[in-house]
Design a protein around this motif. Structure first.
Motif, mmCIF file in Angstrom:
data_model
loop_
_atom_site.group_PDB
_atom_site.id
_atom_site.type_symbol
_atom_site.label_atom_id
_atom_site.label_comp_id
_atom_site.label_asym_id
_atom_site.label_seq_id
_atom_site.Cartn_x
_atom_site.Cartn_y
_atom_site.Cartn_z
ATOM 1 N N UNK A 58 -63.160 15.518 -78.928
ATOM 2 C CA UNK A 58 -62.452 16.970 -79.877
ATOM 3 C C UNK A 58 -61.623 16.269 -81.216
ATOM 4 N N UNK A 59 -61.237 14.599 -80.890
ATOM 5 C CA UNK A 59 -60.635 14.128 -81.420
ATOM 6 C C UNK A 59 -62.143 13.229 -82.976
ATOM 7 N N UNK A 60 -62.964 13.674 -82.417
ATOM 8 C CA UNK A 60 -63.979 13.052 -82.944
ATOM 9 C C UNK A 60 -64.669 13.556 -84.297
ATOM 10 N N UNK A 91 -58.297 3.848 -67.619
ATOM 11 C CA UNK A 91 -59.265 5.100 -68.349
ATOM 12 C C UNK A 91 -58.021 5.484 -70.094
ATOM 13 N N UNK A 92 -56.992 5.738 -69.533
ATOM 14 C CA UNK A 92 -55.591 5.313 -70.314
ATOM 15 C C UNK A 92 -55.766 4.665 -71.566
ATOM 16 N N UNK A 93 -56.178 3.239 -71.326
ATOM 17 C CA UNK A 93 -56.237 3.151 -71.849
ATOM 18 C C UNK A 93 -57.407 3.207 -73.174
ATOM 19 N N UNK A 94 -58.036 3.309 -72.256
ATOM 20 C CA UNK A 94 -59.380 3.770 -73.420
ATOM 21 C C UNK A 94 -58.825 5.043 -74.194
ATOM 22 N N UNK A 95 -58.374 5.953 -74.054
ATOM 23 C CA UNK A 95 -58.176 7.097 -74.654
ATOM 24 C C UNK A 95 -57.668 6.134 -75.729
ATOM 25 N N UNK A 96 -56.368 6.004 -75.595
ATOM 26 C CA UNK A 96 -54.943 4.944 -76.690
ATOM 27 C C UNK A 96 -56.325 4.722 -77.165
ATOM 28 N N UNK A 97 -57.036 3.493 -76.945
ATOM 29 C CA UNK A 97 -57.912 2.555 -78.231
ATOM 30 C C UNK A 97 -58.806 3.497 -78.807
ATOM 31 N N UNK A 98 -58.779 4.375 -78.115
ATOM 32 C CA UNK A 98 -60.431 5.373 -78.873
ATOM 33 C C UNK A 98 -59.754 6.513 -80.346
ATOM 34 N N UNK A 99 -58.100 7.056 -79.574
ATOM 35 C CA UNK A 99 -57.752 8.034 -80.775
ATOM 36 C C UNK A 99 -57.610 7.014 -82.028
ATOM 37 N N UNK A 100 -57.021 5.483 -81.844
ATOM 38 C CA UNK A 100 -56.968 4.416 -82.688
ATOM 39 C C UNK A 100 -58.092 5.213 -83.581
ATOM 40 N N UNK A 101 -59.053 3.957 -83.617
ATOM 41 C CA UNK A 101 -60.303 3.783 -83.804
ATOM 42 C C UNK A 101 -60.832 4.825 -84.449
ATOM 43 N N UNK A 142 -62.626 13.900 -67.125
ATOM 44 C CA UNK A 142 -62.587 14.780 -68.059
ATOM 45 C C UNK A 142 -62.017 14.591 -68.511
ATOM 46 N N UNK A 143 -60.339 15.145 -68.654
ATOM 47 C CA UNK A 143 -59.534 15.280 -69.684
ATOM 48 C C UNK A 143 -59.517 13.926 -70.903
ATOM 49 N N UNK A 144 -59.586 13.552 -70.877
ATOM 50 C CA UNK A 144 -59.584 12.071 -71.177
ATOM 51 C C UNK A 144 -61.209 12.374 -72.261
#
Ligand SMILES: [Zn+2]
Length: 348
Positions: free
Chosen positions: A72-74, A7-17, A64-66
């Motif tokens: 929100x970022x999107x 989940x943490x990886x996904x979050x980081x990759x997602x925010x970068x994208x 849920x937090x992720x």
């Protein structure tokens, strides 16, 4: 790698994208890839059933937090890209004020007004004063002071639109002769005046007469003014309006306010004197009436005819326009048909 790390990886990759996305299409793709039914987050969450009961709430909370963070970022990035796209569009669609506009139809002075303007300009250039009188005039100025007493037969030709028994629509612009003579201070030099305007007469409705038409009255009164001055002045007018080589001839006539009186003819501008239909094969065209101001007219306006004298003339701009442009029905000038009027566009 456990679920939390995934989940943490996904979050980081997602925010970068999200941060690297440059347009709305890309951000929408990221939304589907991350949060869609077949998206990465959903895929990771499928692994929830494999973890222990005590771990599940914690991981669930983190998941849920992720999801909230990514959502929100999107949304934020989407709003920013939308605004940028709008700004780009507004910039591209800026109105170029230097582009040619759509043409606006423009009018021009009426053909008769054009003739009046030409004549008035000419006389102003010769030092004449312009005196525009009232169209409603006292009978005494319209007739008596112009040597047309009551019961004078010449009144019959004009007797016309009365407003009261002593006030009428003027039948000629000549009342301005009397009014200007009364006012003028001859110690300061001769009176030179031109008076253009509308006049009204009872007239049968035919092709060459109208109950309302225009006149231009001119008068010069001073010392030592002769008929030669009159003829010279008329020649200047004729040549300026109809052509350089035209001549003027005077024929005896009768008007109550001039003595002697003349009709002025100009060389036919169409055939230059050879004879044609316009001049009725005479080589001459009658253009105006004139004469030396009658002593009675001077006397009635308080000017001494022993000391002062001069000439007066009256011309019809309507008739001038008919002659100049070969118009055979005066009523055309007053029917306001733009197809007719546009033929006399000064701008060509
Ligand atoms: Zn002719």
């Amino acid at each position: 790698m456990d679920l939390k790390e995934k989940l943490a990886d996904l979050r980081q990759q997602g925010l970068e994208d999200i941060e690297n996305s440059q347009d709305l299409k890309r951000i929408n793709e990221i939304r589907v890839k991350m949060l869609g039914k077949k998206g990465n987050l959903t895929g990771v969450l499928r692994g929830m059933r494999d973890i222990s009961a005590e771990e599940r709430p914690k991981v669930g909370q983190f998941a849920n937090k992720v999801r909230d963070e990514l959502t929100a970022a999107i949304e934020e990035r989407h709003a920013a890209l939308e605004q940028a796209a709008l700004n780009e569009k507004l910039k591209a669609e800026t109105i170029d004020v230097t582009l040619p506009g759509s043409p606006v139809a423009q009018g021009q002075p009426h053909v008769i007004q054009q003739i009046i303007d030409q004549v008035v300009d000419l006389f102003v250039s010769m030092g004449y004063e312009v005196a525009v009188g009232d169209e409603v005039e006292q009978e005494v100025y319209n007739f008596e002071k112009l040597n047309l007493p009551k019961d004078h037969p010449a009144r019959d030709m004009q007797d016309t639109f009365y407003v009261t028994p002593s006030v009428l629509m003027r039948t000629q612009t000549s009342p301005m002769q009397a009014r200007m003579l009364e006012k003028h201070d001859f110690a300061k030099g001769p009176l030179k005046m031109i008076s253009p305007g509308k006049v009204y007469r009872r007239d049968t409705d035919d092709a060459t007469h109208s109950h309302q038409f225009n006149q231009i009255e001119g008068m010069v009164v001073g010392k030592h003014i002769t008929m030669a001055d009159l003829k010279g002045t008329l020649k200047v007018v004729a040549r300026s309006l109809f052509g350089d080589k035209l001549d003027v001839r005077l024929r005896p006539s009768y008007f109550p306010f001039t003595e002697p009186s003349v009709e002025a003819d100009i060389t036919c501008f169409n055939c230059m004197g050879k004879g044609c239909a316009i001049c009725k094969h005479t080589g001459w065209i009658e253009v105006l009436g004139a004469g030396m101001v009658h002593p009675n007219v001077l006397k009635m306006s308080g000017v001494d005819p022993e000391e002062y004298g001069g000439f007066a003339f009256g011309l019809g701009p309507d008739r001038f326009a008919m002659l100049k442009y070969g118009v055979d029905d005066i009523r055309n000038f007053y029917q306001n048909d733009v197809r007719f009027l546009n033929q006399f566009d000064e701008k060509g």
